[in-house]
Design an enzyme around this catalytic site. Structure first.
Site, mmCIF file in Angstrom:
data_model
loop_
_atom_site.group_PDB
_atom_site.id
_atom_site.type_symbol
_atom_site.label_atom_id
_atom_site.label_comp_id
_atom_site.label_asym_id
_atom_site.label_seq_id
_atom_site.Cartn_x
_atom_site.Cartn_y
_atom_site.Cartn_z
ATOM 1 N N ARG A 14 38.879 87.201 -19.541
ATOM 2 C CA ARG A 14 39.050 87.368 -20.898
ATOM 3 C C ARG A 14 40.410 87.917 -21.338
ATOM 4 O O ARG A 14 40.802 88.997 -20.403
ATOM 5 C CB ARG A 14 37.887 88.237 -21.551
ATOM 6 C CG ARG A 14 38.021 88.788 -22.794
ATOM 7 C CD ARG A 14 36.679 89.241 -23.454
ATOM 8 N NE ARG A 14 36.408 90.463 -22.897
ATOM 9 C CZ ARG A 14 35.224 91.097 -23.358
ATOM 10 N NH1 ARG A 14 34.474 90.484 -24.103
ATOM 11 N NH2 ARG A 14 34.678 91.904 -22.866
ATOM 12 N N ARG A 31 22.560 99.900 -28.145
ATOM 13 C CA ARG A 31 22.613 99.915 -26.752
ATOM 14 C C ARG A 31 21.927 100.784 -25.880
ATOM 15 O O ARG A 31 21.789 100.939 -24.923
ATOM 16 C CB ARG A 31 24.156 100.228 -26.330
ATOM 17 C CG ARG A 31 24.907 98.926 -25.952
ATOM 18 C CD ARG A 31 26.210 99.488 -25.643
ATOM 19 N NE ARG A 31 27.162 98.773 -25.106
ATOM 20 C CZ ARG A 31 28.142 97.729 -25.451
ATOM 21 N NH1 ARG A 31 28.253 97.628 -26.999
ATOM 22 N NH2 ARG A 31 29.016 96.949 -24.875
ATOM 23 N N ARG A 52 41.480 93.608 -21.597
ATOM 24 C CA ARG A 52 41.207 94.928 -22.009
ATOM 25 C C ARG A 52 41.294 95.874 -20.753
ATOM 26 O O ARG A 52 40.662 95.525 -19.791
ATOM 27 C CB ARG A 52 39.841 94.687 -22.691
ATOM 28 C CG ARG A 52 39.582 94.469 -24.078
ATOM 29 C CD ARG A 52 38.233 93.913 -24.599
ATOM 30 N NE ARG A 52 37.318 94.810 -24.304
ATOM 31 C CZ ARG A 52 36.032 94.847 -24.566
ATOM 32 N NH1 ARG A 52 35.796 93.575 -25.422
ATOM 33 N NH2 ARG A 52 35.032 95.580 -23.969
ATOM 34 N N ARG A 106 30.219 98.930 -15.964
ATOM 35 C CA ARG A 106 29.531 98.386 -17.282
ATOM 36 C C ARG A 106 28.217 97.597 -17.326
ATOM 37 O O ARG A 106 27.186 97.754 -17.853
ATOM 38 C CB ARG A 106 30.318 97.587 -18.212
ATOM 39 C CG ARG A 106 31.673 98.186 -18.719
ATOM 40 C CD ARG A 106 32.761 97.559 -19.237
ATOM 41 N NE ARG A 106 32.585 96.731 -20.402
ATOM 42 C CZ ARG A 106 33.133 95.495 -20.551
ATOM 43 N NH1 ARG A 106 34.045 94.958 -19.911
ATOM 44 N NH2 ARG A 106 32.931 94.955 -21.742
ATOM 45 N N LYS A 123 28.719 87.664 -26.938
ATOM 46 C CA LYS A 123 28.211 88.018 -27.956
ATOM 47 C C LYS A 123 29.129 87.998 -29.303
ATOM 48 O O LYS A 123 29.032 87.356 -30.428
ATOM 49 C CB LYS A 123 27.677 89.632 -28.305
ATOM 50 C CG LYS A 123 26.535 89.954 -27.262
ATOM 51 C CD LYS A 123 26.037 91.252 -27.206
ATOM 52 C CE LYS A 123 27.125 92.091 -26.706
ATOM 53 N NZ LYS A 123 27.354 92.158 -25.180
HETATM 54 P P1 AMP Z 1 31.873 96.046 -26.096
HETATM 55 O O1 AMP Z 1 33.233 95.737 -27.037
HETATM 56 O O2 AMP Z 1 30.502 95.897 -26.830
HETATM 57 O O3 AMP Z 1 31.965 95.651 -24.828
HETATM 58 O O4 AMP Z 1 32.125 97.604 -25.995
HETATM 59 C C1 AMP Z 1 33.224 98.142 -25.362
HETATM 60 C C2 AMP Z 1 32.860 99.711 -24.955
HETATM 61 O O5 AMP Z 1 32.646 100.522 -26.348
HETATM 62 C C3 AMP Z 1 31.342 99.944 -24.372
HETATM 63 O O6 AMP Z 1 31.722 99.736 -22.955
HETATM 64 C C4 AMP Z 1 31.095 101.385 -24.674
HETATM 65 O O7 AMP Z 1 32.133 102.262 -23.963
HETATM 66 C C5 AMP Z 1 31.779 101.380 -26.152
HETATM 67 N N1 AMP Z 1 30.545 101.032 -26.991
HETATM 68 C C6 AMP Z 1 30.635 99.851 -27.796
HETATM 69 N N2 AMP Z 1 29.260 99.861 -28.444
HETATM 70 C C7 AMP Z 1 28.686 100.980 -28.003
HETATM 71 C C8 AMP Z 1 27.340 101.644 -28.217
HETATM 72 N N3 AMP Z 1 26.589 100.978 -29.135
HETATM 73 N N4 AMP Z 1 26.842 102.644 -27.758
HETATM 74 C C9 AMP Z 1 27.768 103.365 -26.867
HETATM 75 N N5 AMP Z 1 28.896 102.794 -26.664
HETATM 76 C C10 AMP Z 1 29.366 101.807 -27.223
#
Ligand code: AMP
Length: 218
Positions: free
Chosen positions: A127, A88, A160, A171, A13
């Site tokens: 990554r 989400r 990360r 996840r 994404k």
């Molecule tokens: P991402 O970079 O989108 O994979 O997000 C990394 C982490 O941030 C996720 O595993 C969640 O812990 C938190 N996170 C990001 N976006 C959301 C969301 N819309 N709702 C809840 N937690 C989020």
């Protein structure tokens, strides 16, 4: 154009959003990036979010909904935006719907990025991100010129914390439980477009652009 990119962690994404930003000149709004910035800056939000993120859990809805409520009102989002990693959960999607209604705007479409699990796992474990500027690389498919060093700013590349194998499985489980129901939610609204995102990068991007041209009112 106002679009949502929906897909598992590791689906790409963030990478695809960056291309859409270039083409359509609208901002990418990534709750993950915003939360990581808050953690790095040590803000009260960052402190609250950190524990959830480390474990691969979702941050509570109320926190991310407030982040988005403020962000989409900013000037650069007035002509459109790409939501990456939000919504989400169903409550997040319902809140977004209300926010957009109150601003008298609509979503153009929702792209569901489709990638096989084996590829997701490879992308997540491979990554690496730059400690300085946040640029993303992959040790298999998008290598930096010099191992472990960012091409753009010369800073160190790191993994990360939530890309560690033990967190990745969680996840993916959280995605299935909390986020996958959004597919039906947006399908029922006639907004969902599935895009097969395996194969050569340029071909995948062409499929994404073509899906957007067909479904979204650019
Ligand atoms: P991402 O970079 O989108 O994979 O997000 C990394 C982490 O941030 C996720 O595993 C969640 O812990 C938190 N996170 C990001 N976006 C959301 C969301 N819309 N709702 C809840 N937690 C989020």
């Amino acid at each position: 154009m106002r679009i949502i990119l929906l897909g598992e962690p590791g689906a790409g994404k963030g990478t695809y959003s960056a291309e859409l930003v270039k083409k359509y000149k609208i901002p990418q709004i990534s709750t993950g990036d915003m939360l990581r910035a808050a953690v790095k800056a040590g803000t009260p939000l960052g402190k609250q979010a950190q524990e959830f993120m480390k474990k691969g859990e979702l941050v509570p809805d109320s926190l991310v909904i407030e982040l988005i409520r403020e962000r989409i009102k900013e000037g650069d989002a007035s002509k459109g935006f790409i939501l990456d990693g939000f919504p989400r959960t169903l409550p997040q999607a319902q809140s977004l719907e209300k926010m957009l209604q109150s601003m008298n705007i609509r979503l153009s479409g929702v792209l569901k990025i489709e990638v096989a699990k084996a590829i997701l796992l490879k992308r997540l474990t491979g990554r690496r991100v730059c400690k300085g500027c946040g640029a993303t690389y992959n040790i298999d498919t998008m290598k930096p010129q010099k191992d472990g060093v960012c091409d753009k700013c010369g800073k160190e590349l790191i993994q990360r914390p939530d890309d560690k194998p033990e967190t990745i499985e969680n996840r993916l489980t959280v995605y299935q439980k909390d986020t996958a129901p959004l597919i039906e939610f947006y399908e029922n609204k006639g907004l969902l477009k599935r895009v097969q995102c395996e194969g050569e990068y340029d071909e995948v991007m062409a499929r994404i652009f073509s899906a957007l041209e067909k479904t979204a009112k650019v």
